[in-house]
Motif scaffolding. Sequence first.
Motif, PDB file in Angstrom:
ATOM      1  N   ASP A  84       0.830  -1.207   0.000  1.00  0.00           N
ATOM      2  CA  ASP A  84       0.000   0.000   0.000  1.00  0.00           C
ATOM      3  C   ASP A  84       0.864   1.256   0.000  1.00  0.00           C
ATOM      4  OD1 ASP A  84      -2.354  -1.470  -0.031  1.00  0.00           O
ATOM      5  OD2 ASP A  84      -2.523  -1.507   2.154  1.00  0.00           O
ATOM      6  N   PHE A  85       1.871   1.280   0.855  1.00  0.00           N
ATOM      7  CA  PHE A  85       2.770   2.434   0.912  1.00  0.00           C
ATOM      8  C   PHE A  85       3.514   2.593  -0.401  1.00  0.00           C
ATOM      9  CE2 PHE A  85       7.067   4.071   1.605  1.00  0.00           C
ATOM     10  CZ  PHE A  85       6.795   5.304   2.209  1.00  0.00           C
ATOM     11  N   THR A  86       4.034   1.505  -0.941  1.00  0.00           N
ATOM     12  CA  THR A  86       4.829   1.569  -2.159  1.00  0.00           C
ATOM     13  C   THR A  86       3.989   2.034  -3.343  1.00  0.00           C
ATOM     14  OG1 THR A  86       6.168  -0.267  -1.326  1.00  0.00           O
ATOM     15  CG2 THR A  86       6.368   0.264  -3.668  1.00  0.00           C
ATOM     16  N   ALA A  87       2.749   1.578  -3.423  1.00  0.00           N
ATOM     17  CA  ALA A  87       1.896   1.896  -4.565  1.00  0.00           C
ATOM     18  C   ALA A  87       1.175   3.234  -4.430  1.00  0.00           C
ATOM     19  CB  ALA A  87       0.859   0.786  -4.750  1.00  0.00           C
ATOM     20  N   MET A  88       1.413   3.951  -3.339  1.00  0.00           N
ATOM     21  CA  MET A  88       0.683   5.195  -3.087  1.00  0.00           C
ATOM     22  C   MET A  88       0.946   6.245  -4.162  1.00  0.00           C
ATOM     23  SD  MET A  88       0.688   7.404   0.447  1.00  0.00           S
ATOM     24  CE  MET A  88       0.322   5.890   1.356  1.00  0.00           C
ATOM     25  N   ASN A  89       2.201   6.331  -4.628  1.00  0.00           N
ATOM     26  CA  ASN A  89       2.571   7.324  -5.641  1.00  0.00           C
ATOM     27  C   ASN A  89       3.937   6.956  -6.214  1.00  0.00           C
ATOM     28  OD1 ASN A  89       4.516   8.318  -3.695  1.00  0.00           O
ATOM     29  ND2 ASN A  89       2.846   9.483  -2.756  1.00  0.00           N
ATOM     30  N   TRP A  90       4.334   7.677  -7.259  1.00  0.00           N
ATOM     31  CA  TRP A  90       5.620   7.400  -7.886  1.00  0.00           C
ATOM     32  C   TRP A  90       6.781   7.681  -6.938  1.00  0.00           C
ATOM     33  CZ3 TRP A  90       7.397   5.006 -12.159  1.00  0.00           C
ATOM     34  CH2 TRP A  90       6.451   4.651 -13.129  1.00  0.00           C
ATOM     35  N   GLU A  91       6.638   8.691  -6.079  1.00  0.00           N
ATOM     36  CA  GLU A  91       7.713   9.009  -5.144  1.00  0.00           C
ATOM     37  C   GLU A  91       8.025   7.831  -4.235  1.00  0.00           C
ATOM     38  OE1 GLU A  91       5.151  10.937  -5.818  1.00  0.00           O
ATOM     39  OE2 GLU A  91       6.075  12.721  -6.728  1.00  0.00           O
ATOM     40  N   ASN A  92       6.975   7.223  -3.662  1.00  0.00           N
ATOM     41  CA  ASN A  92       7.186   6.063  -2.795  1.00  0.00           C
ATOM     42  C   ASN A  92       7.731   4.878  -3.572  1.00  0.00           C
ATOM     43  OD1 ASN A  92       6.130   7.641  -0.781  1.00  0.00           O
ATOM     44  ND2 ASN A  92       4.393   6.311  -0.316  1.00  0.00           N
ATOM     45  N   PHE A  93       7.167   4.650  -4.755  1.00  0.00           N
ATOM     46  CA  PHE A  93       7.595   3.500  -5.548  1.00  0.00           C
ATOM     47  C   PHE A  93       9.081   3.585  -5.882  1.00  0.00           C
ATOM     48  CE2 PHE A  93       8.517   1.768  -9.773  1.00  0.00           C
ATOM     49  CZ  PHE A  93       8.210   0.424  -9.563  1.00  0.00           C
ATOM     50  N   LEU A  94       9.528   4.731  -6.351  1.00  0.00           N
ATOM     51  CA  LEU A  94      10.929   4.883  -6.751  1.00  0.00           C
ATOM     52  C   LEU A  94      11.859   4.804  -5.552  1.00  0.00           C
ATOM     53  CD1 LEU A  94      10.411   7.761  -9.331  1.00  0.00           C
ATOM     54  CD2 LEU A  94      10.964   5.379  -9.869  1.00  0.00           C
ATOM     55  N   TRP A  95      11.449   5.407  -4.439  1.00  0.00           N
ATOM     56  CA  TRP A  95      12.301   5.392  -3.245  1.00  0.00           C
ATOM     57  C   TRP A  95      12.464   3.968  -2.707  1.00  0.00           C
ATOM     58  CZ3 TRP A  95      10.955   5.120   2.264  1.00  0.00           C
ATOM     59  CH2 TRP A  95      12.037   5.422   3.098  1.00  0.00           C
ATOM     60  N   VAL A  96      11.362   3.257  -2.564  1.00  0.00           N
ATOM     61  CA  VAL A  96      11.432   1.884  -2.036  1.00  0.00           C
ATOM     62  C   VAL A  96      12.214   0.979  -2.991  1.00  0.00           C
ATOM     63  CG1 VAL A  96      10.063  -0.181  -1.520  1.00  0.00           C
ATOM     64  CG2 VAL A  96       9.338   2.061  -0.649  1.00  0.00           C
ATOM     65  N   THR A  97      11.873   1.025  -4.260  1.00  0.00           N
ATOM     66  CA  THR A  97      12.440   0.076  -5.222  1.00  0.00           C
ATOM     67  C   THR A  97      13.954   0.229  -5.366  1.00  0.00           C
ATOM     68  OG1 THR A  97      10.365   0.054  -6.465  1.00  0.00           O
ATOM     69  CG2 THR A  97      12.333  -0.731  -7.607  1.00  0.00           C
ATOM     70  N   PHE A  98      14.424   1.458  -5.464  1.00  0.00           N
ATOM     71  CA  PHE A  98      15.817   1.646  -5.850  1.00  0.00           C
ATOM     72  C   PHE A  98      16.762   1.974  -4.702  1.00  0.00           C
ATOM     73  CE2 PHE A  98      13.268   2.372  -9.674  1.00  0.00           C
ATOM     74  CZ  PHE A  98      13.819   1.377 -10.478  1.00  0.00           C
ATOM     75  N   THR A  99      16.231   2.259  -3.512  1.00  0.00           N
ATOM     76  CA  THR A  99      17.132   2.423  -2.365  1.00  0.00           C
ATOM     77  C   THR A  99      17.275   1.133  -1.566  1.00  0.00           C
ATOM     78  OG1 THR A  99      15.380   3.170  -0.845  1.00  0.00           O
ATOM     79  CG2 THR A  99      16.515   4.866  -2.140  1.00  0.00           C
ATOM     80  N   ARG A 100      16.361   0.179  -1.744  1.00  0.00           N
ATOM     81  CA  ARG A 100      16.378  -1.037  -0.919  1.00  0.00           C
ATOM     82  C   ARG A 100      16.840  -2.263  -1.692  1.00  0.00           C
ATOM     83  NH1 ARG A 100      10.879  -0.168   2.844  1.00  0.00           N
ATOM     84  NH2 ARG A 100      11.473   1.937   3.525  1.00  0.00           N
ATOM     85  N   SER A 101      17.474  -2.052  -2.817  1.00  0.00           N
ATOM     86  CA  SER A 101      17.899  -3.207  -3.613  1.00  0.00           C
ATOM     87  C   SER A 101      19.269  -2.964  -4.222  1.00  0.00           C
ATOM     88  CB  SER A 101      16.889  -3.504  -4.723  1.00  0.00           C
ATOM     89  OG  SER A 101      16.798  -2.417  -5.631  1.00  0.00           O
ATOM     90  N   ASP A 102      20.013  -4.031  -4.358  1.00  0.00           N
ATOM     91  CA  ASP A 102      21.290  -4.061  -5.071  1.00  0.00           C
ATOM     92  C   ASP A 102      21.075  -4.898  -6.326  1.00  0.00           C
ATOM     93  OD1 ASP A 102      24.354  -3.979  -5.269  1.00  0.00           O
ATOM     94  OD2 ASP A 102      23.940  -6.136  -5.258  1.00  0.00           O
ATOM     95  N   PRO A 103      21.405  -4.379  -7.512  1.00  0.00           N
ATOM     96  CA  PRO A 103      21.032  -5.107  -8.740  1.00  0.00           C
ATOM     97  C   PRO A 103      21.481  -6.560  -8.774  1.00  0.00           C
ATOM     98  CG  PRO A 103      21.752  -2.897  -9.284  1.00  0.00           C
ATOM     99  CD  PRO A 103      21.999  -3.070  -7.816  1.00  0.00           C
ATOM    100  N   ALA A 104      22.745  -6.829  -8.525  1.00  0.00           N
ATOM    101  CA  ALA A 104      23.246  -8.196  -8.678  1.00  0.00           C
ATOM    102  C   ALA A 104      22.672  -9.138  -7.625  1.00  0.00           C
ATOM    103  CB  ALA A 104      24.773  -8.203  -8.621  1.00  0.00           C
TER     104      ALA A 104
END
Length: 612
Positions: A533-553
């Motif tokens: 719910d938090f992640t899907a709230m808006n693009w700001e949340n989606f981008l912050w969660v997705t790309f700050t909490r993951s390492d590509p490899a």
Amino acid sequence: MGYKNTKECLDALEAKGDLLRIDQEINPNIEAGVIQRRIFQAGGPALLFTNVKGCKFPMAANIFGTKERLHFIFRDTIETVERLMKLKMYPMEAIKKPWQYLGAPRTAYHTMPRKLSEGPVTANETTLAQLPQLKSWPMDGGAFVTLPQVYSESPENPGFAGSNIGMYRVQISGNEYNNTEVGLHYQIHRGIGHHHAQALKKGEQLKVNIVVGGAPSMSIAAVMPLPEGLAEIFFAGALGGHRIPMVMRPNGLPVPAEADFCICGTISNEQKPEGPFGDHIGYYSLTHDFPVLKVDKVYHRSDAIWPFTTVGRPPQEDTMFGDFIHELTSELVPSVFTGVHEVHAVDVAGVHPLLLAVGSERYVPYAEERQPQELLTNGMALLGNTQTALAKYLFIGAKEDMEHGENCHNIPVFFKHMLERANLKRDLHFITRTTIDTLDYSGMGFNEGSKLIFAAAGSKKRELGTELPKLPTLPDGFGEAKIFAPGIMILKGRKSETSRGEQDPQMEKLGEALRHTDGLEGFPMIVVVDDPDFTAMNWENFLWVTFTRSDPATDIYGAGAFTKAKHWGTKKSFIIDARMKTYQAPPLDPDPEVEKRVDALAASGGPLYGII
């Protein structure tokens, strides 16, 4: 022409009605930072705290808090500076249209600093303990200087031409620091690192001046991503509209004459723990050993004001720095990166984790179907030069395919364009075990992680899904699917328990469970999160969660994943594990009691009433 010091600038903002004086006592321990952040979020004025608890110096904040204020501060110079910078790209323009560049020679003259024997900054001396003890977040390890201009010179090429000004974090109290030393946290890819390496090679200690305040152009220069070899002090003069006066001190390192404060010292051979500190990615950067600056003198001018900002999850005041720099430099991108037309370091994703770019794809113009080739060359250049080298995820698309005005600043449109065209078997290119941003804790270790170039070119390869397909039985703890945007699905994941640098077997099982799902082809991107719910709230949340909490490899999996000749691809979807990991730094949470105190200041009769 241009403001020479902090007081001049604040007086002009006050005369314009764009400064708020707060005479009520304000605590620099968290409270001042909360006020600054909330005023910024409200689009409010610059702030002057005249009654700082435990300190005789007033503090100023939010000076650069709006685009309009930045344009007002630099109204006399910004257009000429832009024209001067364009001459690097189009030198013949000055010959064809000299009337447009008449101010350029005078602006160039302003780049040269002016040497003085004395100046206002050296009128008084103080100590570190008497400076404002600004602490921005509850878990911060001590007081920090948050708008410093750290000046150093190359030991191999001393003088202004070999100087560097950077905005590096400076801890002045807390941890093991006493009243004669500070922690100097400079990250990788920073100019002072070259100077420090040269000093170590020569067996010398590096002299450093930490400047606070002075000409507003000095603060902008400290964060300006200038080409190596171009000193920030020169840019500060051009943007400030005057030659920066520098007081020549006996130790050989000059001090900006109009600065409010200057901490003079040398980097010792010692390191001490620095941090934690609430940082611009939106999490704490944790305690690590960094160089110690042994302090010789702390100077201040008689009417000294302490400018500060606070950082945290974007957007914050430093967002305005980024926007202003983009405005000045956007047309220079093709001259720095051949074949690249535009770049966008995505602020809401923490600035450095996510970089979007548009490049040319001209290597094989006669091919029936365009595919990423030149784009990969462009991508390697972006990840190997200047501040773009800090990017962790790079999404780069071909300008030749953008027939309807798509660009990398319209994020929803850009993601749709990329996901429609990417060949997931071919177009994900990983760089493993490399350097990443010092502040990013998602990787293999401190300063160590991976990068991904996601390149897309050619015709559409799929129609993006807008309705959820019927999902199979998923591994225990996974479920609650949501569509975030066309082609992007969010899934709730079980709590992550993996160790740093280890992939999660449960995520591998998720990929296997999804690989045969009918209709999944329309969802090339799946993101697994703790809170859908938090992640899907808006693009700001989606981008912050997705790309700050993951390492590509480490954190990318696939529905139909395979590895062939060391190249990883996937047949249906790539899956990003964006859950919080056990080894990641905690996110920034406010102090409820301080927030209540600030709420009271915003009540009727309070100094913040009607503003926040």
